[in-house]
Write a protein that holds these residues in place. Structure first.
Motif: not given
Ligand SMILES: [Mn+2]
Length: 350
Positions: A39, A103, A129-130, A150, A182
């Motif tokens: 990713d 990411d 996206h964390h 991501t 992912d």
């Molecule tokens: Mn990721």
């Protein structure tokens, strides 16, 4: 690309100042996190191709080497790896007028490059996206924890701000690589939009089978033999605890010539057994201590089990731990602790 705009129901068509600034940059740098995965690399390369196409000269800079199975991605050969070319990597970051983190949400995740990123006062963009991003370190966040990857966000980013550029096979291949990484080939972290994104990517004519083969069918004969041995001879199934585990001594690891990464993922086979909710993998280190990996399904707290009994922690369904002794003693300890969770395990159904 009117289709995409409808697809994402974009009401707000005004372009933010940071994006206008990005579009007039002389030198942008995209940095994936260290120890990059599909990713991180896919999203960074997709951004590089997209920005280059939009007339923004862009390079990808990363601390350490990519896993070898990502080298097939278009543009991977042009990634500047700090481990191999310190000065060049640092110079690119120092001279950039835009730095994009891809990411990860915290600058420290780019490793030794953190210092150079923080020192450069240029435009900083995060695509990630964390949870819990370091908001104050960036001028512009393209952030959504509900996104599968991501790469899915890079596609949104493209639709929203770069839809004047045509989406080609090169960009789509890189985005697809992150999507399948992912989601484990569309198994988890899915939402309807993930498939809509995949659908748009497929329309460019990408070879999805090739991408998946390159990323997932990467076993070495050694690793498969070790896996076969684990499954055939070393797996213990405890149906009354809905638990299965695999254990390897130091001697066994040596006899298979196991290298770093070879035991990666073996624990997951325990959970692939129907009805099993808790899985563990034990292997003895050189110093005769034991490393343990735990996996669980449903709400079983693998992290709590690990922190109580194996000096570890992690996520609810994926945790790590250790035991100060050889593998046979670690397994005995595990068997002694397990009854404390019998009721919980019995109550869980899939
Ligand atoms: Mn990721």
């Amino acid at each position: 690309m009117t289709n995409n705009i409808e697809l994402f129901n974009l009401k707000n068509t005004s372009i933010p100042g940071s994006i206008l600034k990005l579009r007039s940059c002389r030198q942008a740098v995209v940095i994936p996190h260290k120890s990059p995965d599909g990713d991180a690399v896919g999203s960074s390369l997709a951004l590089m191709h997209l920005l280059n196409k939009a007339g923004v000269p862009t390079h990808v800079v990363v601390e350490d080497s990519l896993p070898y199975f990502l080298n097939f991605l278009p543009g991977a050969e042009n990634i500047i790896i700090w481990d191999k070319k310190n000065t060049i990597a640092e110079t690119y970051i120092q001279n950039a007028d835009c730095i994009i983190s891809s990411d990860y949400g915290h600058v420290s995740r780019c490793g030794v490059l953190e210092k150079f990123v923080r020192e450069n006062p240029c435009l900083k963009i995060m695509i990630d996206h964390h949870p819990h991003p370091e908001i104050e370190a960036y001028d512009f966040l393209f952030h959504d924890i509900t996104s599968s990857s991501t790469c899915e966000l890079v596609f949104d980013f493209y639709v929203k701000y770069f839809s004047d550029i045509s989406l080609d096979k090169t960009i789509a291949t890189c985005i697809y690589a992150g999507l399948v990484t992912d989601t484990g080939c569309f198994r988890h972290a899915l939402r309807p939009q993930t498939f809509e994104t995949a659908s748009e990517l497929l329309k460019t004519g990408i070879d999805t089978e090739h991408i998946i083969t390159k990323i997932f069918d990467v076993n070495t004969p050694q690793r498969l033999k070790l896996l076969g041995y684990c499954l055939n001879e070393k797996m213990v199934i405890l149906p009354e605890y809905k638990t299965a585990f695999i254990h390897l001594s130091g001697e066994e690891l040596r006899s298979f010539g196991v290298k770093k990464g070879d035991t990666e993922g073996i624990v997951n086979y325990t959970l692939s057994i129907e009805g099993i909710i808790f899985g563990a993998f034990f292997f003895e280190r050189e110093d005769h201590t034991t490393k343990v990996s735990f996996r669980s399904k449903s709400t079983f707290p693998a992290n709590e089990f690990s922190s109580r009994f194996f000096d570890g922690g992690g996520h609810r369904n994926a945790a790590g731990g250790q035991f100060n002794g050889p593998v046979n003693l670690a397994v005995n300890h595990f068997l002694e602790c397990l009854p404390q969770y019998k009721t919980v395990l019995e109550s869980l159904h899939l």
